[in-house]
Design a protein around this motif. Structure first.
Motif, short mmCIF file in Angstrom:
data_model
loop_
_atom_site.label_atom_id
_atom_site.label_comp_id
_atom_site.label_asym_id
_atom_site.label_seq_id
_atom_site.Cartn_x
_atom_site.Cartn_y
_atom_site.Cartn_z
N TYR A 207 4.45 -0.14 3.50
CA TYR A 207 4.01 1.04 2.74
C TYR A 207 3.04 0.71 1.60
O TYR A 207 2.46 1.62 1.02
CB TYR A 207 5.23 1.78 2.19
N ILE A 208 2.89 -0.59 1.26
CA ILE A 208 1.98 -0.93 0.16
C ILE A 208 0.87 -1.88 0.63
O ILE A 208 -0.32 -1.56 0.54
CB ILE A 208 2.75 -1.59 -1.02
N THR A 209 1.27 -3.05 1.14
CA THR A 209 0.28 -4.09 1.46
C THR A 209 -0.68 -3.64 2.55
O THR A 209 -1.91 -3.71 2.37
CB THR A 209 0.99 -5.39 1.89
N ILE A 210 -0.14 -3.21 3.69
CA ILE A 210 -1.01 -2.85 4.82
C ILE A 210 -1.91 -1.65 4.50
O ILE A 210 -3.12 -1.69 4.76
CB ILE A 210 -0.18 -2.62 6.10
N PRO A 211 -1.37 -0.55 3.89
CA PRO A 211 -2.29 0.56 3.52
C PRO A 211 -3.38 0.12 2.55
O PRO A 211 -4.52 0.57 2.66
CB PRO A 211 -1.34 1.58 2.88
N GLU A 212 -3.03 -0.74 1.57
CA GLU A 212 -4.04 -1.18 0.61
C GLU A 212 -5.07 -2.11 1.26
O GLU A 212 -6.20 -2.21 0.81
CB GLU A 212 -3.35 -1.93 -0.55
N LEU A 213 -4.65 -2.79 2.32
CA LEU A 213 -5.57 -3.70 3.03
C LEU A 213 -6.46 -2.97 4.04
O LEU A 213 -7.43 -3.56 4.53
CB LEU A 213 -4.77 -4.76 3.80
N SER A 214 -6.12 -1.73 4.36
CA SER A 214 -6.79 -1.06 5.48
C SER A 214 -8.31 -0.96 5.27
O SER A 214 -9.07 -1.12 6.23
CB SER A 214 -6.20 0.34 5.68
N GLY A 215 -8.75 -0.71 4.04
CA GLY A 215 -10.20 -0.62 3.79
C GLY A 215 -10.91 -1.92 4.11
O GLY A 215 -11.96 -1.93 4.76
N THR A 216 -10.32 -3.04 3.66
CA THR A 216 -10.90 -4.36 3.94
C THR A 216 -10.89 -4.65 5.43
O THR A 216 -11.87 -5.17 5.98
CB THR A 216 -10.11 -5.45 3.19
#
Length: 299
Positions: A207-216
Motif C-alpha cells: 500500500y505504500i512502496t509499490i504505489p509510490e514506485l509506480s511513477g518510476t
C-alpha cells in the motif's frame, strides 16, 4: 522572464558546466549521425555523389527472408528480456531496502553492481567457462544430481535463456539504483503511520512502496520500450557461434555484418533506420497509452 532565467543559470552554473560533456556525447554520437540516415535513400559510392534511389533499399530489405529471420529473433529476445529482466531490478531494490545492517547492505550492493563494469567480452568468457559441458560449474552441479551434461552455448533451445540470464546477472543490480533512489524519497512518516495502524511489512510494501514506485516504474518501462529493438549487440556478438546464429542473429549484428563486413552501407542504413522508427513508434505509443490510462508518462 529572460532575466529570471539568466539568474537561474548564474545560480546553478556548476550544474550546467557538468552537463556539457553529456551534451557533447549526445550531439556527437546521436544527433550528428542522423544526417547520415539519408544514405538509406541513396546508392553509396566511394567516389562522386551518391545517387538518390528512393525506397529501393527498403524494398530489398522487406523482400529478404534473412531480414525477417533476424527481425523475429530480435523481437523474441527483446520480449524475453523485457518480461524476465524488467521486474528483477524492482525486486532487488525492495529487498535491499529491507536490509537494515549497514555493512551487509553495502557489501550486497557492491557485489551486485560489480558485473555492470565488466565488458561483454569478459562476461562472455565467464559464462562460456561456467557453461562448459566438460568442467563448467553448471554441468558439474548437473552431474552431481546424476543429470547428463548440456552444451548450452551450442544449443538452440537454451542459448536465448543464456542471453536473458547473463543480462540479468550483469545489469539487474545496476538498474536497481534508480528504484532504490525512488524508495529513499518516500516519506518515512507514511511507514510510521502504517506501523502505528498495525500494518505488516507486506502491507506496507503493497500500500505504500509499490504505489509510490509506480511513477518510476512506468517511466523506466516506457524508456525501455524505446530501446526494445536493441536486443544487445555486444552481448550477442560475443556469445554467438555458428551453431546458434540462426536463433540469436539480431538486427544489430545483421546491420554490422552487411554494412561493415560486406560493405553494403546503404542497405545497412535502411535496416538501421527501420529499427529506429520502430523504437520511436513504440515509445510514443506507450507514452500515449500510459497518459490515457494512468495520467503519467515520460513527459
Amino acid at each position: 522572464m529572460l532575466q529570471t532565467k539568466w539568474k537561474w543559470i548564474k545560480r546553478d552554473w556548476v550544474l550546467y558546466v557538468m552537463l556539457i560533456p553529456a551534451l557533447i556525447y549526445f550531439i556527437t554520437f546521436h544527433i550528428v549521425p542522423l544526417i547520415g540516415m539519408k544514405l538509406a535513400f541513396q546508392d553509396y559510392r566511394i567516389l562522386g555523389d551518391h545517387q538518390w534511389v528512393g525506397l529501393k533499399h527498403f524494398e530489398v530489405l522487406f523482400s529478404s527472408p534473412a531480414f525477417f529471420t533476424v527481425l523475429k529473433n530480435t523481437i523474441i529476445i527483446s520480449a524475453m528480456k523485457m518480461i524476465f529482466f524488467f521486474p528483477v531490478p524492482i525486486l532487488l531494490s525492495i529487498l535491499i531496502n529491507e536490509v537494515r545492517h549497514g555493512k551487509f547492505r553495502n557489501s550486497v550492493q557492491s557485489i551486485i553492481y560489480l558485473p555492470h563494469f565488466l565488458l561483454w567480452v569478459v562476461i562472455a568468457g565467464i559464462w562460456i567457462s561456467l557453461l562448459n559441458p566438460e568442467d563448467g560449474g553448471v554441468n558439474l552441479i548437473r552431474n552431481f544430481f546424476q543429470l547428463p551434461s548440456l552444451d548450452y552455448m551450442t544449443s538452440k533451445d537454451h542459448i536465448r535463456w543464456v542471453l536473458v540470464f547473463s543480462e540479468i546477472w550483469r545489469s539487474a543490480g545496476w538498474d536497481s539504483i534508480i528504484y532504490l533512489a525512488a524508495i529513499m524519497k518516500i516519506s518515512p512518516a507514511l511507514y510510521e503511520a502504517a506501523r502505528i495502524d498495525g500494518a505488516s511489512n507486506l502491507q506496507q510494501l503493497r500500500y505504500i512502496t509499490i504505489p509510490e514506485l509506480s511513477g518510476t516504474i512506468i517511466t523506466v518501462f516506457i524508456l525501455n520500450l524505446g530501446f526494445f529493438m536493441n536486443a544487445g549487440f555486444d552481448q550477442v556478438f560475443n556469445l554467438m557461434n555458428n551453431s546458434v546464429i540462426s536463433v540469436i542473429d539480431i538486427l544489430d549484428t545483421y546491420v554490422y555484418r552487411i554494412g561493415l563486413v560486406n560493405g553494403q552501407y546503404s542497405y545497412a542504413t535502411a535496416a538501421s533506420l527501420f529499427k529506429g522508427v520502430i523504437g520511436t513508434v513504440l515509445i510514443l505509443g506507450t507514452h500515449f497509452i500510459s497518459k490515457r490510462l494512468t495520467g503519467r508518462g515520460v513527459w
